[in-house]
Design a protein around this motif. Structure first.
Motif, PDB file in Angstrom:
ATOM      1  N   ASP A   1       0.818  -1.221   0.000  1.00 51.94           N
ATOM      2  CA  ASP A   1       0.000   0.000   0.000  1.00 51.94           C
ATOM      3  C   ASP A   1       0.852   1.272   0.000  1.00 51.94           C
ATOM      4  O   ASP A   1       0.588   2.219   0.730  1.00 51.94           O
ATOM      5  N   GLY A   2       1.913   1.256  -0.820  1.00 51.64           N
ATOM      6  CA  GLY A   2       2.746   2.443  -0.979  1.00 51.64           C
ATOM      7  C   GLY A   2       3.768   2.670   0.126  1.00 51.64           C
ATOM      8  O   GLY A   2       4.507   3.651   0.080  1.00 51.64           O
ATOM      9  N   GLN A   3       3.822   1.791   1.120  1.00 51.00           N
ATOM     10  CA  GLN A   3       4.813   1.919   2.190  1.00 51.00           C
ATOM     11  C   GLN A   3       5.816   0.779   2.087  1.00 51.00           C
ATOM     12  O   GLN A   3       5.474  -0.318   1.649  1.00 51.00           O
ATOM     13  N   GLN A   4       7.054   1.071   2.510  1.00 51.67           N
ATOM     14  CA  GLN A   4       8.083   0.037   2.548  1.00 51.67           C
ATOM     15  C   GLN A   4       8.337  -0.368   3.984  1.00 51.67           C
ATOM     16  O   GLN A   4       8.424   0.472   4.871  1.00 51.67           O
ATOM     17  N   TYR A   5       8.452  -1.677   4.192  1.00 49.04           N
ATOM     18  CA  TYR A   5       8.743  -2.246   5.504  1.00 49.04           C
ATOM     19  C   TYR A   5      10.020  -3.071   5.389  1.00 49.04           C
ATOM     20  O   TYR A   5      10.217  -3.780   4.407  1.00 49.04           O
ATOM     21  N   HIS A   6      10.871  -2.962   6.396  1.00 47.59           N
ATOM     22  CA  HIS A   6      12.138  -3.697   6.416  1.00 47.59           C
ATOM     23  C   HIS A   6      12.184  -4.550   7.675  1.00 47.59           C
ATOM     24  O   HIS A   6      11.885  -4.060   8.768  1.00 47.59           O
ATOM     25  N   PHE A   7      12.543  -5.805   7.509  1.00 47.70           N
ATOM     26  CA  PHE A   7      12.678  -6.709   8.649  1.00 47.70           C
ATOM     27  C   PHE A   7      13.598  -7.851   8.251  1.00 47.70           C
ATOM     28  O   PHE A   7      14.011  -7.953   7.100  1.00 47.70           O
ATOM     29  N   GLN A   8      13.920  -8.692   9.217  1.00 44.74           N
ATOM     30  CA  GLN A   8      14.789  -9.831   8.952  1.00 44.74           C
ATOM     31  C   GLN A   8      13.984 -11.114   9.032  1.00 44.74           C
ATOM     32  O   GLN A   8      12.971 -11.195   9.731  1.00 44.74           O
ATOM     33  N   CYS A   9      14.447 -12.123   8.299  1.00 47.29           N
ATOM     34  CA  CYS A   9      13.781 -13.414   8.272  1.00 47.29           C
ATOM     35  C   CYS A   9      14.834 -14.512   8.200  1.00 47.29           C
ATOM     36  O   CYS A   9      15.758 -14.426   7.389  1.00 47.29           O
ATOM     37  N   ARG A  10      14.675 -15.521   9.046  1.00 46.04           N
ATOM     38  CA  ARG A  10      15.570 -16.683   9.010  1.00 46.04           C
ATOM     39  C   ARG A  10      15.190 -17.583   7.828  1.00 46.04           C
ATOM     40  O   ARG A  10      14.040 -17.588   7.394  1.00 46.04           O
ATOM     41  N   ASP A  11      16.135 -18.368   7.368  1.00 44.33           N
ATOM     42  CA  ASP A  11      15.849 -19.254   6.233  1.00 44.33           C
ATOM     43  C   ASP A  11      14.920 -20.410   6.597  1.00 44.33           C
ATOM     44  O   ASP A  11      14.395 -21.084   5.726  1.00 44.33           O
ATOM     45  N   ASN A  12      14.694 -20.630   7.891  1.00 39.56           N
ATOM     46  CA  ASN A  12      13.783 -21.686   8.333  1.00 39.56           C
ATOM     47  C   ASN A  12      12.458 -21.119   8.842  1.00 39.56           C
ATOM     48  O   ASN A  12      11.714 -21.780   9.555  1.00 39.56           O
ATOM     49  N   GLN A  13      12.175 -19.881   8.472  1.00 40.86           N
ATOM     50  CA  GLN A  13      10.982 -19.151   8.911  1.00 40.86           C
ATOM     51  C   GLN A  13      10.279 -18.640   7.655  1.00 40.86           C
ATOM     52  O   GLN A  13      10.925 -18.222   6.701  1.00 40.86           O
ATOM     53  N   THR A  14       8.945 -18.651   7.662  1.00 43.15           N
ATOM     54  CA  THR A  14       8.248 -18.100   6.495  1.00 43.15           C
ATOM     55  C   THR A  14       8.337 -16.578   6.523  1.00 43.15           C
ATOM     56  O   THR A  14       8.440 -15.969   7.589  1.00 43.15           O
ATOM     57  N   VAL A  15       8.282 -16.000   5.348  1.00 42.25           N
ATOM     58  CA  VAL A  15       8.319 -14.544   5.244  1.00 42.25           C
ATOM     59  C   VAL A  15       7.120 -13.948   5.980  1.00 42.25           C
ATOM     60  O   VAL A  15       7.236 -12.935   6.668  1.00 42.25           O
ATOM     61  N   LEU A  16       5.957 -14.598   5.878  1.00 42.71           N
ATOM     62  CA  LEU A  16       4.768 -14.087   6.572  1.00 42.71           C
ATOM     63  C   LEU A  16       4.964 -14.078   8.083  1.00 42.71           C
ATOM     64  O   LEU A  16       4.643 -13.087   8.741  1.00 42.71           O
ATOM     65  N   SER A  17       5.507 -15.152   8.658  1.00 40.63           N
ATOM     66  CA  SER A  17       5.677 -15.177  10.119  1.00 40.63           C
ATOM     67  C   SER A  17       6.675 -14.122  10.574  1.00 40.63           C
ATOM     68  O   SER A  17       6.479 -13.487  11.615  1.00 40.63           O
ATOM     69  N   ALA A  18       7.723 -13.894   9.789  1.00 40.68           N
ATOM     70  CA  ALA A  18       8.689 -12.844  10.135  1.00 40.68           C
ATOM     71  C   ALA A  18       8.046 -11.466  10.018  1.00 40.68           C
ATOM     72  O   ALA A  18       8.271 -10.591  10.861  1.00 40.68           O
ATOM     73  N   ALA A  19       7.223 -11.279   8.988  1.00 35.59           N
ATOM     74  CA  ALA A  19       6.526  -9.998   8.811  1.00 35.59           C
ATOM     75  C   ALA A  19       5.596  -9.745   9.991  1.00 35.59           C
ATOM     76  O   ALA A  19       5.577  -8.639  10.552  1.00 35.59           O
ATOM     77  N   GLU A  20       4.834 -10.755  10.371  1.00 33.33           N
ATOM     78  CA  GLU A  20       3.913 -10.599  11.499  1.00 33.33           C
ATOM     79  C   GLU A  20       4.666 -10.272  12.781  1.00 33.33           C
ATOM     80  O   GLU A  20       4.245  -9.407  13.553  1.00 33.33           O
ATOM     81  N   ALA A  21       5.794 -10.949  12.998  1.00 27.83           N
ATOM     82  CA  ALA A  21       6.597 -10.699  14.197  1.00 27.83           C
ATOM     83  C   ALA A  21       7.141  -9.273  14.214  1.00 27.83           C
ATOM     84  O   ALA A  21       7.327  -8.680  15.278  1.00 27.83           O
ATOM     85  N   ALA A  22       7.370  -8.709  13.008  1.00 34.06           N
ATOM     86  CA  ALA A  22       7.893  -7.345  12.894  1.00 34.06           C
ATOM     87  C   ALA A  22       6.770  -6.302  12.860  1.00 34.06           C
ATOM     88  O   ALA A  22       7.037  -5.108  12.728  1.00 34.06           O
ATOM     89  N   GLY A  23       5.525  -6.747  12.947  1.00 30.51           N
ATOM     90  CA  GLY A  23       4.402  -5.822  12.939  1.00 30.51           C
ATOM     91  C   GLY A  23       4.002  -5.321  11.569  1.00 30.51           C
ATOM     92  O   GLY A  23       3.319  -4.303  11.446  1.00 30.51           O
ATOM     93  N   VAL A  24       4.413  -6.033  10.515  1.00 30.10           N
ATOM     94  CA  VAL A  24       4.067  -5.636   9.144  1.00 30.10           C
ATOM     95  C   VAL A  24       2.697  -6.236   8.809  1.00 30.10           C
ATOM     96  O   VAL A  24       2.510  -7.449   8.924  1.00 30.10           O
ATOM     97  N   PRO A  25       1.735  -5.417   8.392  1.00 31.68           N
ATOM     98  CA  PRO A  25       0.357  -5.873   8.199  1.00 31.68           C
ATOM     99  C   PRO A  25       0.098  -6.577   6.867  1.00 31.68           C
ATOM    100  O   PRO A  25      -0.781  -6.201   6.104  1.00 31.68           O
ATOM    101  N   VAL A  26       0.859  -7.625   6.578  1.00 32.28           N
ATOM    102  CA  VAL A  26       0.669  -8.372   5.335  1.00 32.28           C
ATOM    103  C   VAL A  26      -0.658  -9.125   5.414  1.00 32.28           C
ATOM    104  O   VAL A  26      -0.905  -9.827   6.399  1.00 32.28           O
ATOM    105  N   PRO A  27      -1.517  -8.991   4.406  1.00 30.79           N
ATOM    106  CA  PRO A  27      -2.780  -9.724   4.416  1.00 30.79           C
ATOM    107  C   PRO A  27      -2.516 -11.232   4.401  1.00 30.79           C
ATOM    108  O   PRO A  27      -1.609 -11.703   3.714  1.00 30.79           O
TER     109      PRO A  27
END
Length: 111
Positions: free
Chosen positions: A16-42
């Motif tokens: 939605d026009g905003q950029q979010y930056h976070f880290q993700c382990r290779d054994n973690q899904t991108v969605l779970s890392a996004a959620e942990a970082a507070g990124v509102p991915v649908p």
């Protein structure tokens, strides 16, 4: 028991026009890392079946063996389901691509 430390990748998600930056382990899904970082991915099913968490990978690579909701040719075009995508490199992706994926996958069947 393995003592292998997971690799950690830098993820950039545009939503939605905003950029979010976070880290993700290779054994973690991108969605779970996004959620942990507070990124509102649908998201919805979190099982790779629906396309609510669809994204388009701009840079980098993911491993998504359970992405049943995305045909192989569309995976090659960069579509990914973040709920079942594991990073294999630093990533830049655009989230919120459910409509675009649906159109790419089923648009030719619409009359």
């Amino acid at each position: 028991m393995s003592n292998v430390t997971p690799a950690v990748y830098a993820i950039t998600i545009e939503l939605d026009g905003q950029q979010y930056h976070f880290q993700c382990r290779d054994n973690q899904t991108v969605l779970s890392a996004a959620e942990a970082a507070g990124v509102p991915v649908p998201s919805s099913c979190c099982a790779g079946v629906c396309t609510t968490c669809a994204a388009r990978i701009q840079e980098g690579e993911v491993h998504q063996p359970d992405a049943m909701g995305v045909k192989e040719d569309l995976r090659q075009e960069g579509f990914a389901l973040l709920c079942v995508s594991f990073p294999r490199s630093d990533l830049a992706a655009t989230a919120g691509q459910e409509d675009a994926l649906y159109e790419a996958q089923f648009g030719q069947y619409q009359s």
